[in-house]
Write an enzyme that holds these catalytic residues in place. Structure first.
Site, PDB file in Angstrom:
ATOM      1  N   GLN A 122      41.561 -39.440  28.148  1.00 42.45           N
ATOM      2  CA  GLN A 122      41.100 -40.519  27.274  1.00 42.45           C
ATOM      3  C   GLN A 122      42.299 -41.183  26.599  1.00 42.45           C
ATOM      4  OE1 GLN A 122      37.455 -39.011  24.874  1.00 42.45           O
ATOM      5  NE2 GLN A 122      38.498 -37.186  25.586  1.00 42.45           N
TER       6      GLN A 122
ATOM      7  N   HIS B 100      40.425 -44.731  29.414  1.00 43.90           N
ATOM      8  CA  HIS B 100      40.386 -45.700  28.309  1.00 43.90           C
ATOM      9  C   HIS B 100      41.526 -46.707  28.392  1.00 43.90           C
ATOM     10  CE1 HIS B 100      37.735 -42.829  25.681  1.00 43.90           C
ATOM     11  NE2 HIS B 100      37.053 -43.441  26.624  1.00 43.90           N
TER      12      HIS B 100
ATOM     13  N   CYS C 258      49.469 -67.564  33.771  1.00 43.76           N
ATOM     14  CA  CYS C 258      48.804 -68.799  33.324  1.00 43.76           C
ATOM     15  C   CYS C 258      49.131 -69.188  31.881  1.00 43.76           C
ATOM     16  CB  CYS C 258      47.282 -68.677  33.514  1.00 43.76           C
ATOM     17  SG  CYS C 258      46.484 -67.622  32.290  1.00 43.76           S
TER      18      CYS C 258
ATOM     19  N   GLY D 169      42.006 -30.712  23.698  1.00 45.81           N
ATOM     20  CA  GLY D 169      42.362 -31.587  22.573  1.00 45.81           C
ATOM     21  C   GLY D 169      41.522 -32.832  22.440  1.00 45.81           C
TER      22      GLY D 169
ATOM     23  N   ALA E 173      47.478 -27.062  22.006  1.00 46.84           N
ATOM     24  CA  ALA E 173      47.531 -27.285  23.455  1.00 46.84           C
ATOM     25  C   ALA E 173      48.909 -26.956  24.022  1.00 46.84           C
ATOM     26  CB  ALA E 173      47.175 -28.736  23.764  1.00 46.84           C
TER      27      ALA E 173
HETATM   28  C1  BV8 Z   1      30.528 -47.579  26.669  1.00 52.14           C
HETATM   29  C2  BV8 Z   1      40.317 -47.385  22.105  1.00 52.14           C
HETATM   30  C3  BV8 Z   1      28.816 -48.698  27.836  1.00 52.14           C
HETATM   31  C4  BV8 Z   1      41.317 -47.699  21.134  1.00 52.14           C
HETATM   32  C5  BV8 Z   1      38.610 -45.744  22.258  1.00 52.14           C
HETATM   33  C6  BV8 Z   1      25.923 -43.886  19.507  1.00 52.14           C
HETATM   34  C7  BV8 Z   1      25.763 -42.656  20.124  1.00 52.14           C
HETATM   35  C8  BV8 Z   1      26.448 -42.371  21.306  1.00 52.14           C
HETATM   36  C9  BV8 Z   1      27.276 -43.302  21.878  1.00 52.14           C
HETATM   37  C10 BV8 Z   1      27.428 -44.516  21.266  1.00 52.14           C
HETATM   38  C11 BV8 Z   1      26.753 -44.803  20.096  1.00 52.14           C
HETATM   39  N1  BV8 Z   1      27.112 -46.069  19.725  1.00 52.14           N
HETATM   40  C12 BV8 Z   1      27.979 -46.561  20.612  1.00 52.14           C
HETATM   41  C13 BV8 Z   1      28.195 -45.624  21.564  1.00 52.14           C
HETATM   42  C14 BV8 Z   1      29.092 -45.743  22.717  1.00 52.14           C
HETATM   43  C15 BV8 Z   1      30.529 -45.633  22.312  1.00 52.14           C
HETATM   44  C16 BV8 Z   1      30.725 -44.295  21.623  1.00 52.14           C
HETATM   45  O1  BV8 Z   1      30.897 -43.267  22.254  1.00 52.14           O
HETATM   46  N2  BV8 Z   1      30.701 -44.265  20.313  1.00 52.14           N
HETATM   47  C17 BV8 Z   1      30.751 -43.027  19.564  1.00 52.14           C
HETATM   48  C18 BV8 Z   1      32.095 -42.907  18.870  1.00 52.14           C
HETATM   49  C19 BV8 Z   1      29.598 -43.025  18.609  1.00 52.14           C
HETATM   50  N3  BV8 Z   1      31.288 -45.702  23.519  1.00 52.14           N
HETATM   51  C20 BV8 Z   1      31.673 -46.850  24.035  1.00 52.14           C
HETATM   52  O2  BV8 Z   1      31.439 -47.899  23.501  1.00 52.14           O
HETATM   53  C21 BV8 Z   1      32.351 -46.755  25.376  1.00 52.14           C
HETATM   54  N4  BV8 Z   1      31.788 -47.668  26.286  1.00 52.14           N
HETATM   55  O3  BV8 Z   1      29.781 -46.720  26.243  1.00 52.14           O
HETATM   56  O4  BV8 Z   1      30.180 -48.500  27.603  1.00 52.14           O
HETATM   57  C22 BV8 Z   1      28.389 -49.754  26.890  1.00 52.14           C
HETATM   58  C23 BV8 Z   1      28.662 -51.053  27.195  1.00 52.14           C
HETATM   59  C24 BV8 Z   1      28.217 -52.054  26.337  1.00 52.14           C
HETATM   60  C25 BV8 Z   1      27.555 -51.730  25.181  1.00 52.14           C
HETATM   61  C26 BV8 Z   1      27.332 -50.400  24.863  1.00 52.14           C
HETATM   62  C27 BV8 Z   1      27.752 -49.400  25.737  1.00 52.14           C
HETATM   63  C28 BV8 Z   1      33.800 -47.129  25.232  1.00 52.14           C
HETATM   64  C29 BV8 Z   1      34.545 -46.086  24.490  1.00 52.14           C
HETATM   65  C30 BV8 Z   1      35.827 -46.679  23.977  1.00 52.14           C
HETATM   66  C31 BV8 Z   1      36.890 -45.684  23.918  1.00 52.14           C
HETATM   67  N5  BV8 Z   1      38.069 -46.233  23.344  1.00 52.14           N
HETATM   68  N6  BV8 Z   1      39.514 -46.390  21.553  1.00 52.14           N
HETATM   69  C32 BV8 Z   1      42.677 -47.239  21.534  1.00 52.14           C
HETATM   70  O5  BV8 Z   1      42.883 -46.092  21.886  1.00 52.14           O
HETATM   71  O6  BV8 Z   1      43.532 -48.104  21.409  1.00 52.14           O
HETATM   72  S1  BV8 Z   1      38.051 -44.244  21.717  1.00 52.14           S
HETATM   73  C33 BV8 Z   1      39.237 -43.301  20.970  1.00 52.14           C
HETATM   74  O7  BV8 Z   1      38.614 -42.038  20.931  1.00 52.14           O
HETATM   75  C34 BV8 Z   1      40.516 -43.060  21.705  1.00 52.14           C
HETATM   76  O8  BV8 Z   1      40.796 -43.986  22.670  1.00 52.14           O
HETATM   77  C35 BV8 Z   1      40.331 -41.688  22.354  1.00 52.14           C
HETATM   78  O9  BV8 Z   1      40.598 -41.781  23.704  1.00 52.14           O
HETATM   79  C36 BV8 Z   1      38.887 -41.383  22.130  1.00 52.14           C
HETATM   80  C37 BV8 Z   1      38.537 -39.978  22.043  1.00 52.14           C
HETATM   81  O10 BV8 Z   1      39.109 -39.357  20.928  1.00 52.14           O
HETATM   82  P1  BV8 Z   1      39.827 -37.982  21.122  1.00 52.14           P
HETATM   83  O11 BV8 Z   1      40.820 -38.140  22.181  1.00 52.14           O
HETATM   84  O12 BV8 Z   1      38.821 -36.927  21.276  1.00 52.14           O
HETATM   85  O13 BV8 Z   1      40.633 -37.838  19.746  1.00 52.14           O
HETATM   86  P2  BV8 Z   1      40.154 -37.321  18.334  1.00 52.14           P
HETATM   87  O14 BV8 Z   1      41.155 -37.752  17.326  1.00 52.14           O
HETATM   88  O15 BV8 Z   1      38.758 -37.654  18.077  1.00 52.14           O
HETATM   89  O16 BV8 Z   1      40.194 -35.743  18.474  1.00 52.14           O
HETATM   90  C38 BV8 Z   1      41.414 -35.050  18.607  1.00 52.14           C
HETATM   91  C39 BV8 Z   1      41.069 -33.606  18.883  1.00 52.14           C
HETATM   92  O17 BV8 Z   1      42.263 -32.903  19.131  1.00 52.14           O
HETATM   93  C40 BV8 Z   1      40.404 -32.910  17.683  1.00 52.14           C
HETATM   94  O18 BV8 Z   1      39.300 -32.160  18.147  1.00 52.14           O
HETATM   95  C41 BV8 Z   1      41.488 -31.982  17.126  1.00 52.14           C
HETATM   96  O19 BV8 Z   1      40.934 -30.768  16.621  1.00 52.14           O
HETATM   97  C42 BV8 Z   1      42.269 -31.705  18.378  1.00 52.14           C
HETATM   98  N7  BV8 Z   1      43.693 -31.382  18.164  1.00 52.14           N
HETATM   99  C43 BV8 Z   1      44.559 -31.918  17.264  1.00 52.14           C
HETATM  100  N8  BV8 Z   1      45.781 -31.411  17.458  1.00 52.14           N
HETATM  101  C44 BV8 Z   1      45.698 -30.535  18.475  1.00 52.14           C
HETATM  102  C45 BV8 Z   1      44.368 -30.505  18.930  1.00 52.14           C
HETATM  103  N9  BV8 Z   1      43.954 -29.707  19.936  1.00 52.14           N
HETATM  104  C46 BV8 Z   1      44.888 -28.951  20.541  1.00 52.14           C
HETATM  105  N10 BV8 Z   1      46.192 -28.939  20.191  1.00 52.14           N
HETATM  106  C47 BV8 Z   1      46.630 -29.702  19.167  1.00 52.14           C
HETATM  107  N11 BV8 Z   1      47.923 -29.682  18.808  1.00 52.14           N
HETATM  108 ZN    ZN Z   2      46.516 -65.351  32.942  1.00 52.60          ZN
END
Ligand code: BV8
Ligand code: ZN
Length: 327
Positions: free
Chosen positions: A103, A121, A152, A189, A233
């Site tokens: 992701q 992503h 363009c 992670g 990790a």
């Molecule tokens: C889609 C881009 C169809 C920015 C990102 C209600 C219920 C269910 C779903 C939905 C809902 N309302 C809307 C939705 C759908 C929505 C969604 O899931 N929303 C959720 C949040 C409620 N999803 C979408 O919209 C997706 N598209 O569904 O398409 C559609 C089409 C049209 C209309 C509707 C639907 C698109 C998803 C977009 C994803 N883009 N951001 C950018 O990055 O620039 S999401 C963002 O979160 C990041 O990109 C990242 O990739 C993603 C996931 O996060 P994580 O990687 O898990 O990171 P996080 O910080 O949360 O967690 C870190 C973890 O690491 C923690 O657990 C921590 O404990 C752990 N950790 C920390 N340090 C360590 C560690 N572990 C091990 N070692 C360590 N050292």
């Molecule tokens: Zn262009």
């Protein structure tokens, strides 16, 4: 079960696996210094997602969105893959079938040498034209605002999947297939709250895979997966690899692959490892150097000094310099 027992269990499962799929999230890059999204020091603490990571936000204020991405590009540009990235890059050559679903948009898996991966992503180092759709790599930091398409001249946006946008159907399809056909899945992670990525683990588990979580904190997966290993990790993932026994199939593959693939990182049964020299393979070298670099001076089992090492499996020692204990 202790964490060590858990790591041994994963090692045993991996030794017998033909197909392995891995899902990573921001936590794997946290040990490289890249901020995560959620949690105490996550990016969403200080920014509202709907103001920055949606197509509506970009339409409303593209400058603000680009400023945010410039800030993140600047942070990421200075970071390097850590031992967990390196271990996964090495792992892709160990199995008949391997797929890495990330992701993360930071590009650190590729930088570590992974090639069998879907960046579901997107990629912070690519831009996409809002008019002609052309996608191109752009590594400028900061990117001049407003950035223009080289074909363009119209405005480009980050080549990233924002909330409310669909994932690339090819990458999604590949990832879904890999989740549903693996023997072992590692989930590393990720908080498991963003869909559809959050569905891959349930897909794998329903299809009969042994699903393992590696996370610093508990998540929604913790109670439902076969095994959850709590910790960083960058410590746990290489440990799994270091202790990985190749098994019959792995040894056959190593022999077929010739000298280069015989140079693998693995520990002897007693935890000892031996320097065997330079593989000439960038991915291996990243792994070796990060393994050496990750050792905290003075920690139990730390390497005496930071240098490039390669460790042979099953006693294949090419350059038997003094053995190092990897702990
Ligand atoms: C889609 C881009 C169809 C920015 C990102 C209600 C219920 C269910 C779903 C939905 C809902 N309302 C809307 C939705 C759908 C929505 C969604 O899931 N929303 C959720 C949040 C409620 N999803 C979408 O919209 C997706 N598209 O569904 O398409 C559609 C089409 C049209 C209309 C509707 C639907 C698109 C998803 C977009 C994803 N883009 N951001 C950018 O990055 O620039 S999401 C963002 O979160 C990041 O990109 C990242 O990739 C993603 C996931 O996060 P994580 O990687 O898990 O990171 P996080 O910080 O949360 O967690 C870190 C973890 O690491 C923690 O657990 C921590 O404990 C752990 N950790 C920390 N340090 C360590 C560690 N572990 C091990 N070692 C360590 N050292
Ligand atoms: Zn262009």
């Amino acid at each position: 079960m202790t964490r060590e027992d858990g790591i041994d269990e994963v090692r045993a499962r991996l030794s017998n696996a033909r197909a392995v799929t891995v899902l990573t999230g921001a936590g794997i890059s946290a040990d490289s210094g890249v901020p995560t999204f959620r949690g105490a020091d996550g990016l969403w603490r200080n920014f509202r997602v709907e103001e920055l990571a949606t197509p509506e936000a970009f339409a409303r204020d593209s400058r603000l969105v680009w400023e945010w991405y410039n800030w993140r590009r600047e942070i990421i540009a200075a970071k390097l893959p850590n031992p967990a990235h390196a271990a996964l890059a090495d792992m892709e050559r160990r199995f008949d079938r391997f797929w890495l679903i990330t992701q993360n948009v930071d590009g650190l898996h590729r930088q570590a040498g992974s090639t069998k991966l879907s960046e579901i992503h997107g990629d912070i180092w690519k831009v996409r034209c809002t008019a002609c759709g052309r996608v191109e790599e752009n590594r400028e930091v900061p990117i001049p605002i407003p950035p223009a398409c080289s074909a363009c001249g119209k405005l480009v946006r980050p080549h990233i999947v924002w909330f409310g946008e669909s994932l690339d159907p090819v990458e999604f399809g590949r990832s879904q297939e890999a989740a549903q056909s693996c023997d072992v899945m590692l989930i590393i992670g990720t908080s498991g709250v963003v869909y559809p990525a959050a569905m891959f683990a349930p897909f794998a588990q329903t299809a009969g895979a042994f699903v393992v979580e590696i996370n610093r904190d508990p998540t929604p997966y913790t109670e439902i997966v076969a095994l959850s290993l709590q910790g960083r990790a960058s410590e746990i993932v290489p440990q799994q690899l270091l202790k990985l026994r190749l098994g019959e199939r792995g040894r056959d593959a190593a022999q077929r692959g010739g000298a280069r693939t015989e140079l693998r990182v693995a520990a002897e049964d007693d935890g000892d490892a031996v320097i065997v020299g330079d593989s000439g393979d960038p991915a291996q070298d990243v792994l070796a150097s990060t393994l050496a670099g990750m050792q905290r001076p003075g920690a139990p089992g730390a390497l005496a000094k930071s240098e490039r090492i390669l460790v042979a499996p099953d006693g294949l020692v090419c350059d038997p310099r003094p053995a190092l204990r990897l702990g």
